[in-house]
Design a protein around this motif. Structure first.
Motif, PDB file in Angstrom:
ATOM      1  N   VAL A   1      12.347  -6.083   5.937  1.00  0.00           N
ATOM      2  CA  VAL A   1      11.733  -7.387   5.665  1.00  0.00           C
ATOM      3  C   VAL A   1      10.413  -7.214   4.922  1.00  0.00           C
ATOM      4  O   VAL A   1      10.087  -7.974   4.013  1.00  0.00           O
ATOM      5  N   GLU A   2       9.634  -6.232   5.329  1.00  0.00           N
ATOM      6  CA  GLU A   2       8.358  -5.959   4.681  1.00  0.00           C
ATOM      7  C   GLU A   2       8.405  -4.602   3.978  1.00  0.00           C
ATOM      8  O   GLU A   2       9.088  -3.685   4.437  1.00  0.00           O
ATOM      9  N   ARG A   3       7.660  -4.497   2.903  1.00  0.00           N
ATOM     10  CA  ARG A   3       7.639  -3.246   2.159  1.00  0.00           C
ATOM     11  C   ARG A   3       6.200  -2.823   1.889  1.00  0.00           C
ATOM     12  O   ARG A   3       5.332  -3.675   1.676  1.00  0.00           O
ATOM     13  N   ASP A   4       5.987  -1.554   1.911  1.00  0.00           N
ATOM     14  CA  ASP A   4       4.666  -0.988   1.629  1.00  0.00           C
ATOM     15  C   ASP A   4       4.701  -0.358   0.244  1.00  0.00           C
ATOM     16  O   ASP A   4       5.357   0.661   0.039  1.00  0.00           O
ATOM     17  N   LEU A   5       4.016  -0.986  -0.707  1.00  0.00           N
ATOM     18  CA  LEU A   5       4.002  -0.492  -2.087  1.00  0.00           C
ATOM     19  C   LEU A   5       2.857   0.468  -2.355  1.00  0.00           C
ATOM     20  O   LEU A   5       2.732   0.987  -3.474  1.00  0.00           O
TER      21      LEU A   5
ATOM     22  N   ARG B   1      -5.880   5.960  -1.922  1.00  0.00           N
ATOM     23  CA  ARG B   1      -4.770   5.053  -1.651  1.00  0.00           C
ATOM     24  C   ARG B   1      -4.795   3.917  -2.668  1.00  0.00           C
ATOM     25  O   ARG B   1      -5.756   3.159  -2.762  1.00  0.00           O
ATOM     26  N   HIS B   2      -3.746   3.829  -3.472  1.00  0.00           N
ATOM     27  CA  HIS B   2      -3.596   2.782  -4.477  1.00  0.00           C
ATOM     28  C   HIS B   2      -2.691   1.677  -3.928  1.00  0.00           C
ATOM     29  O   HIS B   2      -1.706   1.970  -3.243  1.00  0.00           O
ATOM     30  N   ALA B   3      -3.006   0.436  -4.243  1.00  0.00           N
ATOM     31  CA  ALA B   3      -2.234  -0.690  -3.720  1.00  0.00           C
ATOM     32  C   ALA B   3      -0.784  -0.639  -4.167  1.00  0.00           C
ATOM     33  O   ALA B   3       0.120  -1.037  -3.431  1.00  0.00           O
ATOM     34  N   THR B   4      -0.556  -0.148  -5.375  1.00  0.00           N
ATOM     35  CA  THR B   4       0.800   0.000  -5.912  1.00  0.00           C
ATOM     36  C   THR B   4       0.852   1.281  -6.728  1.00  0.00           C
ATOM     37  O   THR B   4      -0.194   1.841  -7.081  1.00  0.00           O
ATOM     38  N   PRO B   5       2.047   1.739  -7.092  1.00  0.00           N
ATOM     39  CA  PRO B   5       2.147   2.942  -7.933  1.00  0.00           C
ATOM     40  C   PRO B   5       2.008   2.654  -9.424  1.00  0.00           C
ATOM     41  O   PRO B   5       2.432   3.460 -10.256  1.00  0.00           O
ATOM     42  N   VAL B   6       1.424   1.521  -9.776  1.00  0.00           N
ATOM     43  CA  VAL B   6       1.256   1.129 -11.179  1.00  0.00           C
ATOM     44  C   VAL B   6      -0.218   1.216 -11.545  1.00  0.00           C
ATOM     45  O   VAL B   6      -1.067   0.601 -10.905  1.00  0.00           O
TER      46      VAL B   6
END
Length: 427
Positions: free
Chosen positions: A81-85, A93-98
């Motif tokens: 249901v939830e995902r950790d990007l 620690r980056h909020a996303t891999p972009v």
């Protein structure tokens, strides 16, 4: 207690709710339409520089064909249901891999381009790699980002004092990594620019990191004080326009610049020393003595070069062919990523640049071994359409599609995205 929607569901809800009110997105959700609208909004010079590639464009096409060779294999009923990007890269620690790739001469797409991009990066919690060929000094970009994450790209100049000065300024500006671009010791053969006779740097665009640098200004002053023999420039309408462009793009008053030899001398000095054709592994071996920042080497495509980079102490590499802008008919960055990851194993930090157009592309790159990716042309197209808001929209769209792809393939976090979720397609 209900869980909060991820960025994918949140983005869908935002757009569809606006649709109920009769409002459509200014920034298209698909890359093809984004590119078409950005082209209409751009000048011929801007489009040639930002969208163009080397030679016949085979490397650019190969970058895209490499993604088409892989298909995603969704897995069902994961209950995710939830995902950790979020992802950890270089101890942060980056909020996303972009991340946002460094792109020079962004003012071709809009004034104060780097400031708009910096603000958008901060608003979306996206790391921005300041371009060494930027149109706003790194200090100004750092100021508008606050504590948000930024890295700095370095082109290795012929002048070693300038190299040290740029590194010191990057450290003082809060950069959290130094990204040394290796694949542009000379400019590639770029027909779109050549056919227009257009090089933005010759008009003073994309050299703000230099004209704001004390060492560079010293070199310019020495050049003015001891002028060399120069061939006279014919007085043409084009030459006058170029002179005015240099004058406008140089720091300070337009009228004072117009009476000064400094703008032209700055451009000529930049063109002479901005990059070192003799760049070698011996140069790169000195980085550990020159900076306290993590070192990232960008432009690597061969496993042997990757291994040598890490043997020299690099903290990460960016697998990149410069968006297809340097060598025509070069290997696709994604294909090189697969080869390097297979050769070096799971431990080294590998980032991918070139060819990323969507969240689905990000997913594929991560599945094939990238720890994170650098997004390039798409966010520049967003800038052309809507400035800072356009850059934000492109980032949010890419991240939203990545999140939805994860949801639909059963991936709860970035570490769950692996080769089991992709398969090579027959050619």
């Amino acid at each position: 207690m209900t869980s909060a929607p991820g960025p994918g569901i949140g983005r869908l809800n935002t757009i569809y709710r606006q649709g109920v009110l009769g409002r459509r997105p200014v920034v298209p959700a698909d890359f093809g339409e984004l590119e078409r609208r950005a082209r209409r909004a751009s000048s011929a010079r801007a489009w040639a520089y930002v969208a163009g590639g080397a030679g016949e464009g085979r490397t650019m096409r190969r970058n895209r064909a490499a993604f088409d060779k892989w298909a995603t294999v969704p897995r069902m009923a994961s209950g995710a249901v939830e995902r950790d990007l979020s992802v950890e890269v270089l101890g942060e620690r980056h909020a996303t891999p972009v991340l946002l790739a460094p792109i020079g001469a962004g003012a071709l797409m809009g004034a104060d381009s780097d400031l708009h991009i910096a603000r958008a990066a901060a608003a979306t919690r996206t790391t921005y790699v300041f371009s060494n060929q930027g149109c706003n000094p790194m200090e100004q970009c750092a100021d508008v980002m606050g504590d948000a994450s930024r890295w700095f790209q370095l082109y290795w100049s012929k002048d070693e004092g300038l190299v040290d000065s740029l590194i010191a300024r990057a450290e003082a500006s809060g950069a959290r990594a130094l990204v040394v671009t290796l694949d542009t010791t000379v400019l590639g053969w770029r027909p779109q620019d050549l056919n227009l006779g257009s090089l933005p740097f010759s008009r003073g665009q994309g050299i703000a990191q230099y004209t704001s640098d004390p060492r560079f200004r010293q070199i310019v002053a020495e050049r003015i004080a001891a002028p060399a023999e120069r061939q006279a420039t014919p007085v043409t309408l084009g030459a006058i326009r170029t002179l005015f462009a240099m004058t406008r793009n140089h720091p300070g008053s337009f009228w004072a610049n117009l009476r000064s030899p400094e703008p032209r001398a700055a451009v000529e000095t930049f063109l002479d020393i901005y990059s070192n054709p003799g760049l070698s592994w011996d140069h790169l071996a000195t980085l550990r003595e020159r900076t306290r920042l993590p070192v990232v080497l960008k432009g690597i495509l061969h496993p042997d070069d990757a291994r040598r980079a890490f043997d020299l102490g690099a903290d990460a590499i960016v697998v990149s062919n410069h968006g297809g802008r340097q060598v025509d008919n070069a290997v696709a960055s994604l294909d090189a990523l697969v080869a390097i990851r297979d050769e070096l194993g799971p431990e080294p930090t590998l980032l991918l640049d070139s060819g990323i157009r969507s969240g689905a592309d990000v997913f594929t790159a991560l599945a094939l071994g990238a720890d994170a990716v650098l997004l390039g042309r798409p966010y520049m197209y967003g800038l052309a359409l809507a400035g800072q808001r356009g850059v934000e929209d492109v980032i949010r769209n890419v991240v939203a599609e990545l999140d939805l792809t994860m949801a639909l393939t059963g991936a709860r976090d970035i570490a769950s995205i692996n080769r089991d979720l992709v398969t090579a397609q027959p050619t």
